[in-house]
Design a protein around this motif. Structure first.
Motif, short mmCIF file in Angstrom:
data_model
loop_
_atom_site.label_atom_id
_atom_site.label_comp_id
_atom_site.label_asym_id
_atom_site.label_seq_id
_atom_site.Cartn_x
_atom_site.Cartn_y
_atom_site.Cartn_z
N ILE A 141 0.86 -1.18 0.00
CA ILE A 141 0.00 0.00 0.00
C ILE A 141 0.90 1.23 0.00
CG2 ILE A 141 -1.74 1.31 1.27
CD1 ILE A 141 -2.67 -1.37 2.47
N CYS A 142 0.75 2.06 -1.01
CA CYS A 142 1.57 3.26 -1.13
C CYS A 142 0.71 4.49 -0.89
CB CYS A 142 2.21 3.34 -2.51
SG CYS A 142 3.32 1.95 -2.88
N LEU A 143 1.18 5.36 -0.03
CA LEU A 143 0.42 6.56 0.29
C LEU A 143 0.76 7.66 -0.72
CD1 LEU A 143 -1.57 6.98 2.77
CD2 LEU A 143 -0.11 4.95 2.84
N SER A 144 -0.27 8.04 -1.46
CA SER A 144 -0.17 9.19 -2.35
C SER A 144 -0.93 10.33 -1.67
CB SER A 144 -0.73 8.85 -3.74
OG SER A 144 -0.72 9.98 -4.59
N SER A 145 -1.80 11.00 -2.38
CA SER A 145 -2.54 12.14 -1.84
C SER A 145 -3.60 12.55 -2.84
CB SER A 145 -1.57 13.32 -1.60
OG SER A 145 -2.25 14.54 -1.42
N VAL A 146 -4.58 13.32 -2.37
CA VAL A 146 -5.52 13.93 -3.31
C VAL A 146 -4.75 14.79 -4.31
CG1 VAL A 146 -5.98 15.93 -1.83
CG2 VAL A 146 -7.69 15.22 -3.49
N ALA A 147 -3.56 15.26 -3.90
CA ALA A 147 -2.69 16.02 -4.82
C ALA A 147 -2.04 15.11 -5.85
CB ALA A 147 -1.62 16.77 -4.04
N GLY A 148 -2.35 13.82 -5.81
CA GLY A 148 -1.93 12.89 -6.84
C GLY A 148 -2.99 12.69 -7.90
N ARG A 149 -4.10 13.41 -7.79
CA ARG A 149 -5.12 13.36 -8.85
C ARG A 149 -5.60 14.75 -9.26
NH1 ARG A 149 -10.35 14.20 -7.18
NH2 ARG A 149 -10.82 13.97 -4.96
N LEU A 150 -5.14 15.79 -8.56
CA LEU A 150 -5.51 17.17 -8.87
C LEU A 150 -4.25 18.03 -8.95
CD1 LEU A 150 -8.46 17.61 -6.32
CD2 LEU A 150 -8.69 17.32 -8.80
N GLY A 151 -4.30 19.07 -9.74
CA GLY A 151 -3.21 20.04 -9.74
C GLY A 151 -3.20 20.81 -8.42
N TYR A 152 -2.01 21.24 -7.99
CA TYR A 152 -1.88 21.89 -6.69
C TYR A 152 -0.91 23.05 -6.82
CZ TYR A 152 -2.11 21.67 -1.53
OH TYR A 152 -2.34 21.92 -0.19
N ALA A 153 -1.42 24.21 -7.15
CA ALA A 153 -0.59 25.39 -7.33
C ALA A 153 0.19 25.71 -6.06
CB ALA A 153 -1.45 26.59 -7.72
N TRP A 154 1.41 26.19 -6.22
CA TRP A 154 2.31 26.58 -5.14
C TRP A 154 2.87 25.38 -4.36
CZ3 TRP A 154 2.72 31.28 -6.76
CH2 TRP A 154 1.59 31.99 -7.16
N ARG A 155 2.48 24.16 -4.76
CA ARG A 155 2.98 22.96 -4.07
C ARG A 155 3.46 21.94 -5.12
NH1 ARG A 155 0.69 21.54 0.67
NH2 ARG A 155 2.25 19.88 0.69
N THR A 156 4.13 22.44 -6.17
CA THR A 156 4.48 21.56 -7.29
C THR A 156 5.40 20.41 -6.93
OG1 THR A 156 6.14 23.21 -7.93
CG2 THR A 156 4.03 23.25 -9.11
N PRO A 157 6.42 20.57 -6.06
CA PRO A 157 7.25 19.41 -5.74
C PRO A 157 6.43 18.29 -5.09
CG PRO A 157 8.34 21.44 -5.05
CD PRO A 157 6.94 21.80 -5.41
N TYR A 158 5.56 18.66 -4.17
CA TYR A 158 4.71 17.67 -3.49
C TYR A 158 3.79 16.99 -4.49
CZ TYR A 158 1.24 15.85 -0.16
OH TYR A 158 0.40 15.04 0.56
N ALA A 159 3.08 17.78 -5.29
CA ALA A 159 2.13 17.20 -6.24
C ALA A 159 2.83 16.30 -7.25
CB ALA A 159 1.36 18.31 -6.96
N ALA A 160 4.01 16.70 -7.72
CA ALA A 160 4.73 15.90 -8.70
C ALA A 160 5.06 14.52 -8.14
CB ALA A 160 6.01 16.62 -9.13
N THR A 161 5.48 14.47 -6.87
CA THR A 161 5.81 13.17 -6.28
C THR A 161 4.56 12.32 -6.08
OG1 THR A 161 5.73 14.06 -4.00
CG2 THR A 161 7.86 14.05 -5.11
#
Length: 262
Positions: A141-161
């Motif tokens: 089980i790998c933990l991603s985030s809702v930022a793994g399915r939506l764009g997230y302005a100002w948090r690009t390093p986090y969203a990219a991972t």
């Protein structure tokens, strides 16, 4: 076994949770411990490990920085020594990364986010797979985030991972399916707790808003109009390791009350 009993993971699972001594990781590790699993958590915080072990004295704890390859190797050495195998890997470790425009994000901040959020998931999977292949109840089980399915302005390093973790999971599900290893991603949404408080605070500063207004805006993004809890995520992890989920693999499962946008 009744259909209801199938919703509970089998007792005695050997479970390893990275960054498992606090937050979502601790909720997942604790839930498995309460379900009768043999739990091993690693974490970068000695204080958090001590607190977790006090609450779950049968657990194994290892101090480790997941961005350090030697530390990860040592974690798996401890896993083999104590449990002689692995049934469930919960690839949980992650950091928020910097908040700011891409032109303001330094390369060191970018690289640190990738090292902890993505490269560590590769390292844990790399070491775990030979052990999972020997298990009859193998799950990753790998933990991603809702930022793994939506764009997230100002948090690009986090969203990219977090988007990259979805690609990792879907690829590993194809690769490991013939070995009966199921691989899924969990995408927590806006989770109550100190980490989210810090994210909201940083976002408020970035947008020059008062913190209560920023918090209100986060809630407005959620269809159910409430944050989720770490326990909500833990319950989904337990389900994925039950026989009721035996045909669920390669999925990116949101636990977020349906966050509509970020």
């Amino acid at each position: 076994m009744s259909i209801v009993d199938r919703l509970i993971p089998p007792r005695g699972l050997r479970v390893l949770v990275s960054a498992g001594a606090s937050g979502i990781g601790a909720a997942i590790a604790g839930a498995f411990a309460e379900a009768g699993a043999k739990v091993h958590v690693c974490d970068v915080s000695e204080a958090a490990l001590s607190q977790f072990h006090e609450q779950y004295p049968d657990s194994v704890t290892t101090l480790a920085d997941v961005s350090d390859a030697d530390h990860v190797t040592a974690v798996f050495g401890a896993q083999r020594e104590r449990f002689d195998g692995l049934d469930v890997l919960v690839n949980n470790a992650g950091i928020a990364g910097p908040t700011g425009g891409i032109d303001a994000v330094g390369e060191q901040e970018w690289q640190r986010t990738i090292d902890v959020n993505l490269t560590a998931q590769y390292r844990f999977a790399h070491h775990a797979v030979p052990m999972l292949k020997a298990s009859s109840s193998a799950n990753m089980i790998c933990l991603s985030s809702v930022a793994g399915r939506l764009g997230y302005a100002w948090r690009t390093p986090y969203a990219a991972t977090k988007w990259a973790i979805i690609g990792l999971v879907k690829s590993l599900a194809c690769e490991l399916g013939p070995d009966d290893i199921r691989v899924n991603a969990l995408l927590p949404g806006i989770v109550e707790g100190p980490r989210m408080d810090g994210v909201i605070r940083a976002r408020a500063e970035q947008l020059e808003l008062e913190e209560p207004e920023m918090r209100k805006r986060y809630i407005e993004k959620i269809s159910l109009k409430r944050m989720v809890t770490a326990e909500d995520v833990a319950l989904m992890a337990l389900f994925l390791c039950s026989s009721a989920a035996r045909n669920i693999t390669g999925q990116a499962i949101s636990v977020d009350g349906n966050v509509e946008y970020l």
